[in-house]
Scaffold this active site. Sequence first.
Site, PDB file in Angstrom:
ATOM      1  N   GLU A 316      24.181 -38.812 -42.587  1.00 28.04           N
ATOM      2  CA  GLU A 316      23.542 -39.806 -41.734  1.00 28.04           C
ATOM      3  C   GLU A 316      22.911 -40.887 -42.603  1.00 28.04           C
ATOM      4  OE1 GLU A 316      22.192 -37.550 -37.634  1.00 28.04           O
ATOM      5  OE2 GLU A 316      20.723 -37.719 -39.251  1.00 28.04           O
ATOM      6  N   CYS A 317      23.364 -42.116 -42.455  1.00 29.37           N
ATOM      7  CA  CYS A 317      22.786 -43.289 -43.108  1.00 29.37           C
ATOM      8  C   CYS A 317      22.762 -43.119 -44.637  1.00 29.37           C
ATOM      9  CB  CYS A 317      21.409 -43.596 -42.554  1.00 29.37           C
ATOM     10  SG  CYS A 317      20.873 -45.293 -42.885  1.00 29.37           S
ATOM     11  N   GLY A 318      21.658 -42.660 -45.214  1.00 34.82           N
ATOM     12  CA  GLY A 318      21.649 -42.411 -46.647  1.00 34.82           C
ATOM     13  C   GLY A 318      22.718 -41.419 -47.058  1.00 34.82           C
ATOM     14  N   LEU A 320      25.626 -41.134 -45.565  1.00 38.32           N
ATOM     15  CA  LEU A 320      26.857 -41.927 -45.580  1.00 38.32           C
ATOM     16  C   LEU A 320      26.988 -42.678 -46.899  1.00 38.32           C
ATOM     17  CD1 LEU A 320      28.152 -44.253 -42.747  1.00 38.32           C
ATOM     18  CD2 LEU A 320      27.903 -45.123 -45.053  1.00 38.32           C
ATOM     19  N   THR A 419      27.757 -41.153 -40.326  1.00 40.60           N
ATOM     20  CA  THR A 419      27.372 -42.238 -39.429  1.00 40.60           C
ATOM     21  C   THR A 419      26.204 -43.024 -40.020  1.00 40.60           C
ATOM     22  OG1 THR A 419      25.734 -40.894 -38.241  1.00 40.60           O
ATOM     23  CG2 THR A 419      27.998 -40.863 -37.395  1.00 40.60           C
TER      24      THR A 419
END
Length: 438
Positions: A316-318, A320, A419
């Site tokens: 998630e975010c980091g 990714l 994501t």
Amino acid sequence: MKGFVLGGVSSGVGKTVATLAIAHALGEAGYTVQPAKAGPDFIDPSHHEAVTGRPSRTLDCWLCGEAGVRRNYYRGEGDICVVEGVMGLYDGDGSSTAMVADALSVPVVLVVDASAGMESVAATALGFREYASRIGRDVEVAGIVAQRAHGGRHEAGIRDALPDELTYFGRIPPLPDLEIPSRHLGLHLGEEAPLSSEALAAASEHLDAERLAAVASAPPAPPAEPSVSRATPATPRVAVASDAAFCFVYPATLERLRDGGRLETFSPLAGDPVPDCGGVYLPGGYPELHAETLAASGTLDELERRASEGLPVLGECGGLMAMAESLTTADGETHAMAGILPATVEMCERYQALNHVELEARSDGPTATAGSRLRGHEFHYSTATLTAGADARFAFETVRGEGIDGGHDGLCEYDSLATYAHVHAESGAFDRFLEWLA
């Protein structure tokens, strides 16, 4: 557990400092404080935990739904729950502070910047109290905390101007030691830049802890918890990255993974080997601040090898960013990352997305079944560019939000998925992940 919501007249009014000072004051008065945060935030809760010693609960009507907000509230433990609001009291279409207070049926203590006002502070507070009825919200503004207010005539002028239906709970003096440094994603984390106990003690001296405790009320009982298969020796083990680069994770997510699986943490920054597990979760955080260390640690290389062999990795975010081929930091330095995903990531000067999001699954996947929707939020300063010629697969259409390319989120490779969106355990995504691993 009784509680109240600490709402602000705007962003930047000093809600976090007021929350910490109130928690300190209540603690000194003998109450056990359970902190919580309205809205999708990982940073303010780290300061809550540093002061109270308890993980802060996330209460967001978009992420959790009203029933989920009440469930998460009641998972906390303590005498009084202090809920820090987000932005101004009525700001935010997905989940405002007022919406959270309405869902919980608890009163609001309003934080008002009093640095340049006296009677006008009372007028502002009264306006916030009356506005709730105009928009059909069941929100009771019970009184105020005067932020950045001096004593003597200044304090007396504020207190005396308040109408009878608004209680004066005290003030936060304008002390330089009550400033928390910030960077691109917000304040520094609580473990990096905690407010000193001396500064909090000086601020809390001017707060009426007993009045604050007396105004707290208990929300209605929450609906029953969704059924969750309890962990057994045969249930999957999930390895969760946990260090300064991967530090944005909701307590409810870890609780759900512990309930339905077996959880083990590891540190890519420290070069820890990937644990023997059925799946890996890389939460968000600050990989951009530790890119050189991550590139040299060897853990990301092992993650890529394990992913290519079929180990599901969820980012998630980091997460990714760490799963991409490379990460270019704000100073222009490019560092190799895990290379699981066919994309490169680059940091930007301005944020690229800040919103509640909704994603619709294009097919069955690790966090959702085909056609189902997940709600989450996104806040990042980076962009992800697909590698030229790569056969990119996306798990989700973005119903609301930016995602990775403006229309999609959830880049897939092997059995792994990443994501830009952060989702809460109430979304069901982590229950689905455990089922996917079983």
